[in-house]
Design a protein around this motif. Structure first.
Motif, mmCIF file in Angstrom:
data_model
loop_
_atom_site.group_PDB
_atom_site.id
_atom_site.type_symbol
_atom_site.label_atom_id
_atom_site.label_comp_id
_atom_site.label_asym_id
_atom_site.label_seq_id
_atom_site.Cartn_x
_atom_site.Cartn_y
_atom_site.Cartn_z
ATOM 1 N N HIS A 18 0.867 -1.179 0.000
ATOM 2 C CA HIS A 18 0.000 0.000 0.000
ATOM 3 C C HIS A 18 0.903 1.229 0.000
ATOM 4 C CE1 HIS A 18 -4.054 -1.628 0.917
ATOM 5 N NE2 HIS A 18 -3.353 -2.651 1.365
ATOM 6 N N PRO A 19 0.391 2.367 -0.398
ATOM 7 C CA PRO A 19 1.190 3.576 -0.250
ATOM 8 C C PRO A 19 1.502 3.792 1.235
ATOM 9 C CG PRO A 19 -0.698 3.969 -1.686
ATOM 10 C CD PRO A 19 -0.884 2.609 -1.063
ATOM 11 N N GLY A 20 2.753 3.762 1.595
ATOM 12 C CA GLY A 20 3.147 4.033 2.972
ATOM 13 C C GLY A 20 3.389 2.826 3.846
ATOM 14 N N TYR A 21 2.882 1.653 3.473
ATOM 15 C CA TYR A 21 3.107 0.475 4.308
ATOM 16 C C TYR A 21 2.870 -0.817 3.534
ATOM 17 C CZ TYR A 21 -1.999 0.196 4.917
ATOM 18 O OH TYR A 21 -3.346 0.105 4.703
ATOM 19 N N LEU A 22 3.432 -1.884 4.062
ATOM 20 C CA LEU A 22 3.253 -3.235 3.538
ATOM 21 C C LEU A 22 2.224 -3.931 4.422
ATOM 22 C CD1 LEU A 22 4.648 -5.026 1.348
ATOM 23 C CD2 LEU A 22 6.124 -5.860 3.162
ATOM 24 N N ARG A 23 1.175 -4.513 3.825
ATOM 25 C CA ARG A 23 0.147 -5.194 4.601
ATOM 26 C C ARG A 23 0.159 -6.686 4.295
ATOM 27 N NH1 ARG A 23 -5.559 -4.528 2.661
ATOM 28 N NH2 ARG A 23 -5.200 -6.569 1.768
ATOM 29 N N ALA A 24 0.204 -7.484 5.353
ATOM 30 C CA ALA A 24 0.131 -8.936 5.207
ATOM 31 C C ALA A 24 -1.091 -9.445 5.952
ATOM 32 C CB ALA A 24 1.382 -9.589 5.760
ATOM 33 N N CYS A 50 11.248 -1.836 3.702
ATOM 34 C CA CYS A 50 10.028 -1.217 4.237
ATOM 35 C C CYS A 50 10.261 -0.673 5.640
ATOM 36 C CB CYS A 50 8.868 -2.213 4.215
ATOM 37 S SG CYS A 50 9.135 -3.666 5.204
ATOM 38 N N ASN A 51 9.536 0.385 5.937
ATOM 39 C CA ASN A 51 9.643 0.961 7.274
ATOM 40 C C ASN A 51 8.318 0.898 8.029
ATOM 41 O OD1 ASN A 51 8.327 2.901 5.770
ATOM 42 N ND2 ASN A 51 9.406 4.615 6.698
ATOM 43 N N ARG A 52 7.255 0.436 7.365
ATOM 44 C CA ARG A 52 5.947 0.292 7.998
ATOM 45 C C ARG A 52 5.347 -1.037 7.544
ATOM 46 N NH1 ARG A 52 7.659 4.239 10.298
ATOM 47 N NH2 ARG A 52 6.599 6.208 10.652
ATOM 48 N N VAL A 53 4.897 -1.837 8.523
ATOM 49 C CA VAL A 53 4.308 -3.144 8.223
ATOM 50 C C VAL A 53 3.044 -3.329 9.056
ATOM 51 C CG1 VAL A 53 4.663 -5.647 8.252
ATOM 52 C CG2 VAL A 53 6.583 -4.136 7.736
ATOM 53 N N LEU A 54 1.997 -3.773 8.406
ATOM 54 C CA LEU A 54 0.745 -4.118 9.062
ATOM 55 C C LEU A 54 0.503 -5.604 8.871
ATOM 56 C CD1 LEU A 54 -2.046 -3.583 10.356
ATOM 57 C CD2 LEU A 54 -2.854 -2.887 8.086
ATOM 58 N N VAL A 55 0.341 -6.329 9.961
ATOM 59 C CA VAL A 55 0.015 -7.751 9.913
ATOM 60 C C VAL A 55 -1.384 -7.933 10.478
ATOM 61 C CG1 VAL A 55 0.573 -10.060 10.765
ATOM 62 C CG2 VAL A 55 2.416 -8.495 10.106
ATOM 63 N N ALA A 83 15.437 3.309 10.714
ATOM 64 C CA ALA A 83 15.310 3.744 12.116
ATOM 65 C C ALA A 83 13.865 4.003 12.510
ATOM 66 C CB ALA A 83 16.155 4.995 12.339
ATOM 67 N N ASP A 84 13.032 4.380 11.556
ATOM 68 C CA ASP A 84 11.631 4.680 11.869
ATOM 69 C C ASP A 84 10.699 3.490 11.635
ATOM 70 O OD1 ASP A 84 11.848 4.715 9.098
ATOM 71 O OD2 ASP A 84 10.521 6.446 8.849
ATOM 72 N N PHE A 85 11.231 2.286 11.599
ATOM 73 C CA PHE A 85 10.436 1.073 11.366
ATOM 74 C C PHE A 85 9.328 0.935 12.408
ATOM 75 C CE2 PHE A 85 9.460 -3.389 12.097
ATOM 76 C CZ PHE A 85 9.224 -3.843 10.810
ATOM 77 N N ARG A 86 8.140 0.572 11.929
ATOM 78 C CA ARG A 86 7.000 0.312 12.810
ATOM 79 C C ARG A 86 6.260 -0.931 12.329
ATOM 80 N NH1 ARG A 86 3.645 5.759 14.407
ATOM 81 N NH2 ARG A 86 5.308 6.735 15.597
ATOM 82 N N LEU A 87 5.843 -1.750 13.282
ATOM 83 C CA LEU A 87 5.053 -2.945 13.009
ATOM 84 C C LEU A 87 3.747 -2.852 13.769
ATOM 85 C CD1 LEU A 87 4.639 -5.902 11.991
ATOM 86 C CD2 LEU A 87 5.804 -6.617 14.100
ATOM 87 N N ALA A 88 2.634 -2.937 13.040
ATOM 88 C CA ALA A 88 1.304 -2.935 13.655
ATOM 89 C C ALA A 88 0.695 -4.319 13.473
ATOM 90 C CB ALA A 88 0.416 -1.880 12.996
ATOM 91 N N LEU A 89 0.169 -4.864 14.553
ATOM 92 C CA LEU A 89 -0.426 -6.200 14.543
ATOM 93 C C LEU A 89 -1.900 -6.102 14.897
ATOM 94 C CD1 LEU A 89 2.444 -7.769 16.607
ATOM 95 C CD2 LEU A 89 2.025 -8.252 14.202
ATOM 96 N N ALA A 123 -4.665 0.655 13.571
ATOM 97 C CA ALA A 123 -3.299 0.292 13.180
ATOM 98 C C ALA A 123 -2.816 1.171 12.034
ATOM 99 C CB ALA A 123 -3.243 -1.185 12.792
ATOM 100 N N GLU A 124 -3.661 1.375 11.034
ATOM 101 C CA GLU A 124 -3.280 2.213 9.895
ATOM 102 C C GLU A 124 -2.996 3.648 10.319
ATOM 103 O OE1 GLU A 124 -6.640 1.427 7.394
ATOM 104 O OE2 GLU A 124 -5.540 -0.103 6.254
ATOM 105 N N ARG A 125 -3.810 4.180 11.220
ATOM 106 C CA ARG A 125 -3.569 5.543 11.718
ATOM 107 C C ARG A 125 -2.202 5.645 12.382
ATOM 108 N NH1 ARG A 125 -9.083 5.498 12.827
ATOM 109 N NH2 ARG A 125 -8.799 4.879 14.988
#
Length: 129
Positions: A18-24, A50-55, A83-89, A123-125
């Protein structure tokens, strides 16, 4: 705005850029399907820097299959992340809450930012903030 791009799809697995993050979306599936999805996610994350991941996790058989996600965090951390990596679950089943909470603890040990959310929208927010 750029449209989302599907980069991987298999049984119990869909990974979309997605624009801005990878979604799995991981699961539901058998243990080997869930584990393969997390491996594919790690590979995609590393190759795309990637620096943003949504699982988004789903489990109908055994939520502990998703412990493979914790191993994915180790792989990503060893490979190096921005350095700004974020993971949302997001746990779509109550049984996944404890598994994802364990992943958040592991992320902290690896100096990665991770949080578990109740909804995809929350999570997306956070990923976009």
């Amino acid at each position: 705005m750029v449209d989302p791009v599907r980069i991987h799809q298999a049984a119990g697995c869909e990974i979309i850029q997605h624009p801005g993050y990878l979604r799995a979306t991981v699961g539901p599936g058998l243990a080997d399907e869930v584990q393969e999805c997390y491996r594919a996610l790690a590979a995609a994350c590393i190759t795309r820097a990637c620096n943003r991941v949504l699982v988004i996790g789903e489990a109908t058989l055994d939520p502990f299959y998703h412990l493979a996600g914790r191993d994915t965090l180790r792989s990503i951390a060893l490979a190096g992340v921005p350095a700004d990596f974020r993971l949302a679950l997001v746990a779509m089943n109550a049984g996944l809450i404890a598994v994802f909470d364990a992943a958040v603890v592991e992320a902290g040990r690896l100096n990665l930012q991770a949080r578990r959310f109740i909804t995809r929208e929350e999570a997306e927010r956070w990923l976009e903030s």
